[in-house]
Scaffold this active site. Structure first.
Site, short mmCIF file in Angstrom:
data_model
loop_
_atom_site.label_atom_id
_atom_site.label_comp_id
_atom_site.label_asym_id
_atom_site.label_seq_id
_atom_site.Cartn_x
_atom_site.Cartn_y
_atom_site.Cartn_z
N CYS A 2 0.85 -1.18 0.00
CA CYS A 2 0.00 0.00 0.00
C CYS A 2 0.90 1.24 0.00
O CYS A 2 1.92 1.27 0.67
CB CYS A 2 -0.94 0.09 1.18
SG CYS A 2 -2.11 -1.26 1.28
N ARG A 27 3.93 -0.34 -4.79
CA ARG A 27 3.65 -0.90 -3.46
C ARG A 27 2.29 -1.58 -3.38
O ARG A 27 1.96 -2.21 -2.38
CB ARG A 27 3.69 0.22 -2.42
CG ARG A 27 4.99 0.97 -2.36
CD ARG A 27 4.91 2.08 -1.34
NE ARG A 27 4.72 1.56 -0.02
CZ ARG A 27 5.71 1.24 0.81
NH1 ARG A 27 6.96 1.41 0.43
NH2 ARG A 27 5.46 0.78 2.01
N TRP A 74 -2.88 -2.61 -1.72
CA TRP A 74 -2.60 -4.03 -1.91
C TRP A 74 -3.47 -4.72 -0.87
O TRP A 74 -3.22 -4.62 0.33
CB TRP A 74 -1.12 -4.31 -1.66
CG TRP A 74 -0.72 -5.72 -1.97
CD1 TRP A 74 -0.31 -6.21 -3.17
CD2 TRP A 74 -0.69 -6.83 -1.06
NE1 TRP A 74 -0.04 -7.55 -3.06
CE2 TRP A 74 -0.26 -7.96 -1.78
CE3 TRP A 74 -1.00 -6.98 0.29
CZ2 TRP A 74 -0.13 -9.22 -1.20
CZ3 TRP A 74 -0.87 -8.24 0.88
CH2 TRP A 74 -0.43 -9.33 0.12
N ASN A 100 -1.55 1.89 5.82
CA ASN A 100 -0.70 0.83 5.28
C ASN A 100 -0.36 -0.07 6.46
O ASN A 100 0.22 0.40 7.42
CB ASN A 100 0.56 1.46 4.67
CG ASN A 100 1.64 0.44 4.37
OD1 ASN A 100 1.36 -0.73 4.19
ND2 ASN A 100 2.88 0.89 4.32
N GLY A 101 -0.72 -1.35 6.37
CA GLY A 101 -0.42 -2.27 7.48
C GLY A 101 -1.62 -3.13 7.79
O GLY A 101 -2.54 -3.26 6.99
N GLU A 486 16.68 -18.49 -7.91
CA GLU A 486 16.34 -17.13 -8.30
C GLU A 486 15.74 -17.10 -9.71
O GLU A 486 14.77 -16.37 -9.97
CB GLU A 486 17.60 -16.24 -8.20
CG GLU A 486 17.46 -14.81 -8.65
CD GLU A 486 16.42 -13.99 -7.88
OE1 GLU A 486 15.87 -14.47 -6.88
OE2 GLU A 486 16.14 -12.86 -8.33
N LYS A 490 12.01 -15.72 -10.59
CA LYS A 490 11.77 -14.67 -11.58
C LYS A 490 10.71 -15.10 -12.57
O LYS A 490 9.82 -14.34 -12.91
CB LYS A 490 13.05 -14.31 -12.36
CG LYS A 490 14.11 -13.55 -11.63
CD LYS A 490 13.79 -12.11 -11.32
CE LYS A 490 13.12 -11.97 -9.99
NZ LYS A 490 13.89 -11.80 -8.81
N GLU A 493 7.10 -15.37 -10.86
CA GLU A 493 6.45 -14.15 -10.36
C GLU A 493 6.00 -13.21 -11.47
O GLU A 493 5.02 -12.49 -11.30
CB GLU A 493 7.32 -13.41 -9.35
CG GLU A 493 8.54 -12.75 -9.90
CD GLU A 493 9.37 -12.06 -8.84
OE1 GLU A 493 8.80 -11.47 -7.92
OE2 GLU A 493 10.61 -12.10 -8.93
N HIS A 509 15.75 -37.15 -6.43
CA HIS A 509 15.01 -37.53 -5.23
C HIS A 509 13.54 -37.12 -5.31
O HIS A 509 12.90 -36.91 -4.29
CB HIS A 509 15.69 -36.93 -4.00
CG HIS A 509 17.11 -37.39 -3.86
ND1 HIS A 509 17.43 -38.63 -3.35
CD2 HIS A 509 18.28 -36.81 -4.23
CE1 HIS A 509 18.76 -38.78 -3.39
NE2 HIS A 509 19.28 -37.69 -3.93
N LYS A 608 5.92 -4.42 -4.22
CA LYS A 608 7.37 -4.32 -4.10
C LYS A 608 7.84 -4.41 -2.66
O LYS A 608 8.86 -5.01 -2.35
CB LYS A 608 7.80 -3.00 -4.73
CG LYS A 608 9.29 -2.78 -4.77
CD LYS A 608 9.93 -3.60 -5.86
CE LYS A 608 11.43 -3.49 -5.88
NZ LYS A 608 12.04 -4.66 -6.51
C1 F6R Z 1 11.32 -11.12 -5.98
C2 F6R Z 1 11.27 -10.07 -4.97
C3 F6R Z 1 10.89 -10.45 -3.60
C4 F6R Z 1 11.75 -9.66 -2.59
C5 F6R Z 1 11.27 -9.92 -1.16
C6 F6R Z 1 12.14 -9.23 -0.15
O1 F6R Z 1 11.72 -10.62 -7.21
O2 F6R Z 1 11.52 -8.93 -5.25
O3 F6R Z 1 11.00 -11.81 -3.39
O4 F6R Z 1 13.08 -10.04 -2.75
O5 F6R Z 1 9.95 -9.47 -1.03
O6 F6R Z 1 12.14 -7.86 -0.32
P1 F6R Z 1 13.26 -6.95 0.29
O7 F6R Z 1 14.54 -7.31 -0.35
O8 F6R Z 1 12.82 -5.55 -0.03
O9 F6R Z 1 13.29 -7.21 1.76
#
Ligand code: F6R
Length: 613
Positions: A2, A27, A74, A100-101, A486, A490, A493, A509, A608
């Protein structure tokens, strides 16, 4: 999660708030709203969808108000729709609130308020808090500020609230615990936001509100910050060091692509002034001042979420391999609730791009409360985690706006590599010769990344081949195992293709049962990292007819003979490999997502900055 944006000053509030919400949209982007006080009434706009839809709904209806607040949501409590969108107006029609929260005990408070005759329009926890404030204000015939302080003492959870009273169009009241709030101070005007990005175009003077503080922003009295017991606090004003162009797409179709292409620069920025290959030294200011603490520790616990957790895994390999310090990796959300054994003999390294992830913040606080020394590896300057740690280093990747983390990942891995090298050398585990070799190779990484970025056309072609597959498997060993994780993250998501990352040998396994001719298997098979063993794993996959896409070093012939596609990247030393091998995986997921018409920068259900549990 948010985004909050509020304004009080002499200019028309609506355009400033709309512009701010667009910057904060990363956000949360399932609904947006704004409320203003043009005279003594609250004028409210709310819309399911993006800020642009709110903007369209407000076109031709923007009041001339110079006070207002907006929100991009969000969803947590209640589906994304016009009604659950913020702001909310309280039962009496007098107060407006954005949040926000999460208010965790909202249900019991709601029951109590229902008994008092209060009614609710939305399913949100936010409206419950707003009505609690409304209740105290009317019951005690008191001000919004006092009523809010009372209500804050009754709630559990995380929050950043902004409230307005239509009978007092000269005041905004802001409160915070765990969710971030930055207040920009302009010339007789104030900007309240979830982070500094919407503020920088107006002023570079900011105050970070801390937990359990209330800000009263008053047209004539200015900004006053108090604790919940009404004691006035003096706060430091910070100067922002952020450039507006860093917040724009700069000609790229998406922020994610810009950020992928920015990596030669962002990796260099992370090393700037910290590494010198001619004289063979690495100096990280934060680490230098806490060197004894870290060298003498019993073990290091690296903590993060998502991509930052993957960086932590690479950190574990680096710290154990180069510095020979026992290192463990923890998911912040598990660590904070499982009563971990951690004390003053341990060091916690907390890794976060945003510096606001609530689980990482809480895990860091827990580690600190048990006596551990807490070191932050953070991107956003002045963020909550950066402020609470004992020491730390910024990765200097610049603003990362695409929801999928790319340049922050390589920044974190670069920084952890510098730390491991500095510690390893101090401990005498790395010879001067190896140290020199690793440093000079590290300095070449930005140019290797540039070379990989030239493979875009080939990667686009491979993306077109796999874009319709429902599943994908990513395999790697050693330093490339976290890279496989990773790569899979990617892909899932941003393209919504189900993908799993595995240590290549673990495939036998269980996951091997999934493999058939429809399954693309992306294998990282660079030299080092048990190359021969990976080749064996590729053979096993090939026997099950999977489509094999391999990341190899230039000149590789063995894997070329087995794989359907090979992406050839420059060879580097094993501990530095992740910085190069992750780049084609970022590009691959980007192009698959684009070809599937997915919203790359704002994937569904994601935000984000994860500031709720
Ligand atoms: C994936 C991604 C998330 C963040 C996670 C932690 O691409 O961006 O998995 O890595 O939400 O976020 P931070 O690094 O801001 O604590």
């Amino acid at each position: 999660m948010c985004g909050i944006m509020a304004y009080l000053g002499n200019q028309k509030a609506a355009p400033i708030i709309l512009e701010g919400l667009k910057r904060l949209e990363y956000r949360g982007y399932d609904s947006a709203g704004m409320v203003m006080i043009p005279d003594d009434s609250l004028v409210l706009f709310k819309k399911k969808g993006k800020v642009s839809q709110l903007e369209a709904a407000m076109k031709d209806h923007q009041p001339k108000a110079t006070i207002g607040m907006g929100h991009t949501r969000w969803a947590t409590h209640g589906v994304p729709d016009d009604i659950n969108a913020h702001p909310h107006i309280t039962h009496s029609g007098r107060l407006a609130i954005i949040h926000n929260g999460i208010v965790e005990n909202y249900s019991e408070l709601k029951t109590a308020l229902l008994k008092e005759g209060y009614t609710f329009k939305s399913e949100t926890d936010t409206e419950v808090f707003g009505n609690l404030v409304d209740y105290y204000m009317h019951r005690d015939e008191t001000s919004l500020e006092i009523a809010m302080s009372k209500a804050l003492k009754k709630i559990h959870g995380a929050y950043a609230f902004v409230m307005m009273d239509r009978q007092d169009p000269d005041r905004l009241i802001v409160a915070k615990r765990q969710s971030p709030i930055v207040i920009g101070i302009g010339d007789e005007e104030f900007f309240v936001a979830s982070d500094a990005t919407p503020i920088i175009q107006h002023t570079n003077k900011v105050i970070y509100l801390e937990d359990n503080e209330i800000a009263v922003i008053d047209r004539s009295q200015g900004l006053i910050i108090k604790n919940y017991d009404n004691r006035v606090l003096s706060k430091e004003v910070h100067q922002l060091d952020l450039k507006l162009e860093e917040l724009e797409k700069g000609g790229y179709e998406h922020f994610m692509l810009k950020e992928i292409y920015n990596q030669p620069q962002s990796i260099s920025d992370c090393m700037r002034g910290r590494v010198n290959s001619d004289e063979s030294w690495i100096v990280l200011g934060g680490l230098k001042s806490s060197l004894d603490k870290i060298l003498d520790c019993r073990r290091i616990v690296m903590i993060g979420c998502g991509t930052s957790w993957h960086s932590a895994l690479i950190g574990e390999y680096l710290f154990e391999d180069l510095a020979r310090i026992s290192t463990e990796v923890e998911y912040a959300s598990e660590f904070r609730y499982r009563n971990p054994v951690i004390d003053s003999n341990d060091v916690a390294i907390v890794i976060s791009q945003s510096g606001e992830t609530i689980d990482t913040l809480a895990a860091a606080e827990l580690a600190k409360s048990r006596g551990a020394f807490v070191y932050g590896v953070v991107n956003v300057v002045g963020s909550s985690i950066a402020r609470m740690t004992d020491s730390g280093s910024y990765i200097h990747a610049g603003p990362e706006i695409g929801v999928a983390s790319t340049k922050a990942f390589t920044g974190q891995v670069t920084l952890l590599t510098l730390m491991a090298l500095m510690l390893g050398r101090k401990k005498g585990n790395i010879s001067q010769k190896t140290y020199k070799k690793l440093i000079s190779e590290l300095e070449k990484i930005p140019s290797y990344v540039s070379e990989v970025l030239e493979l875009t056309e080939q990667i686009k072609y491979i993306a077109s081949e796999i874009k319709d597959c429902p599943n994908a498997l990513y395999l790697g060993r050693g330093y490339n195992f976290p890279v496989a994780l990773e790569g899979a993250l990617k892909l899932k998501e941003i393209s919504y293709i189900h993908a799993e990352g595995y240590p290549a040998a673990e495939m036998k396994h269980g996951p091997i049962a999934l493999i058939d001719e429809n399954m693309p298997v992306i294998v990282i098979a660079t030299n080092g990292s048990d190359y021969d063993k990976v080749v064996n794993n590729i053979q096993e996959v090939k026997s099950r007819k999977a489509k094999i896409i391999a990341i190899v070093n230039r000149g590789d012939h063995v894997v070329k003979g087995l794989a359907d596609h090979v992406i050839e990247v420059p060879e580097t030393l094993d501990p530095l490999t992740p910085l190069v091998s992750v780049i084609p995986l970022q590009l691959l997921s980007y192009y698959v997502a684009v070809m599937r018409n997915c919203n790359v920068d704002q994937p569904r259900n994601l935000a984000k900055s994860v500031t709720v549990e």
